[in-house]
Design an enzyme around this catalytic site. Sequence first.
Site, PDB file in Angstrom:
ATOM      1  N   TYR A  48      80.742  25.265  29.372  1.00 45.03           N
ATOM      2  CA  TYR A  48      81.511  26.449  29.762  1.00 45.03           C
ATOM      3  C   TYR A  48      82.155  26.600  31.189  1.00 45.03           C
ATOM      4  CZ  TYR A  48      79.838  28.930  25.629  1.00 45.03           C
ATOM      5  OH  TYR A  48      79.649  29.374  24.309  1.00 45.03           O
ATOM      6  N   LYS A 102      48.461  41.140  31.702  1.00 47.02           N
ATOM      7  CA  LYS A 102      49.641  41.834  31.245  1.00 47.02           C
ATOM      8  C   LYS A 102      50.738  41.031  30.707  1.00 47.02           C
ATOM      9  CE  LYS A 102      51.047  41.967  36.285  1.00 47.02           C
ATOM     10  NZ  LYS A 102      50.772  42.542  37.545  1.00 47.02           N
ATOM     11  N   ARG A 113      53.877  51.775  45.811  1.00 48.28           N
ATOM     12  CA  ARG A 113      54.510  51.356  44.558  1.00 48.28           C
ATOM     13  C   ARG A 113      53.699  52.352  43.560  1.00 48.28           C
ATOM     14  NH1 ARG A 113      54.026  45.706  41.356  1.00 48.28           N
ATOM     15  NH2 ARG A 113      51.748  46.189  41.370  1.00 48.28           N
ATOM     16  N   MET A 134      73.479  29.698  26.012  1.00 49.64           N
ATOM     17  CA  MET A 134      72.667  30.281  25.332  1.00 49.64           C
ATOM     18  C   MET A 134      71.454  29.491  24.614  1.00 49.64           C
ATOM     19  SD  MET A 134      72.749  33.327  22.396  1.00 49.64           S
ATOM     20  CE  MET A 134      73.758  34.187  23.116  1.00 49.64           C
TER      21      MET A 134
END
Length: 384
Positions: free
Chosen positions: A266, A45, A144, A314
């Site tokens: 940053y 998956k 679930r 990023m």
Amino acid sequence: MKELSAPGLGPAAGTLLRIDLDALVANYALIARQVAPTEVAGVVKANAYGLGARGVCEALVGAGCRHFFVAQLAEAAEIIDLMPENARIYVLNGLLPGQERLCMQIGAIPVLNSLDHLAAWSALGEYSTRRLPAALQVDSGMARLGLPAAEIAQLIAEPQRCNGIDLVLLMSHLACADDPDHEANALQAARFDAIVAHFPDVPRSLDNSGGAFLSRPNHHDIVRAGIALYGGAPQFGRPNPMRPVVSLETMILQLRDVPSGAGVGYGLSFKAFGKRRIATIGVGYADGWLRQLGQRSSAFVAGIRVPLAGRVSMDSITLDVTDVPAEHLYPGAPVELLGPHQTIDDVAASAGTISYEILTRLGQRFQRDYIASPISAVQSRRYA
Ligand SMILES: *Cc1c(COP(=O)(O)O)cnc(C)c1O
């Protein structure tokens, strides 16, 4: 059939993600030995945990794997053409309303998770010329997916609900298999065994990667292995018996010396104590190098640990390379993010997450090379 990833620029990407299909096949064989005579299914998956479902499936088919699990029907459609006649693809999330016909046309096997799923599949099966194959998931305690206890009781009382259906697998999923000491493992197995006793001739599957490494009297008929195939530790706090499958290497873009007291990145959140040497690399959170890794993880240059200095951007990360001898520091110099010094589990621990998330987030901007030895079923090639 289109690969999910963009073709990329090959070597011009500057970052190389190597996916070692020989290691994947070795991991498949190791799990098979661990659980023999139980069969091992490949859980592929989410694009085979981010590593490329087509390459991974081709390698697993070559290794003898005949059972494959995806989460969604579209994922089954992406790989069905790679499957030999006797292989099966199961769709874990089951049947979405209105998807029944498409599922049948694709040739995937739905994991029926409720009496409603069962009714929809049974209606289609009764209308068809042959019974339709299905897996049935029962909830043994994870809450679930799968039939809850009341629906299981109803089904046992009313077996005609399976009319038109060829039940090929009964399954359930473990909530705590990565913790071998957790009492839920035996409890869920006992509940599962009690339920499947009502379906005497149907093959069973309970264990995932963690379950495969639990000491159990048996592992039923099929083990559903995901993370262990891809090199992740199947259980926490135990030595990892799996071979690493991925490595990630990038290069230094730029170097600079910053004076004592200077801030980096940053928010200027890294403050230099003394004069520091900073290297910038071109991998960031857009490439799956999670922002949580800022200030609390490392990369490696020439085998020397270099801490992340400041926040993850990023498209780039700054590293404190002060301790690395100058000969290893130049634009283009290699930097290891995943490899012999740092595993996916190490990075996951630094980010406060699990190896699954590190793998499934690995970005689409890397050059991806698939390694497979000539003697293995798959030749080395790119699935771009
Ligand atoms: C994802 C998944 C698996 C594989 O789990 P791993 O821990 O990666 O081995 C098996 N079964 C089900 C139902 C799953 O959702």
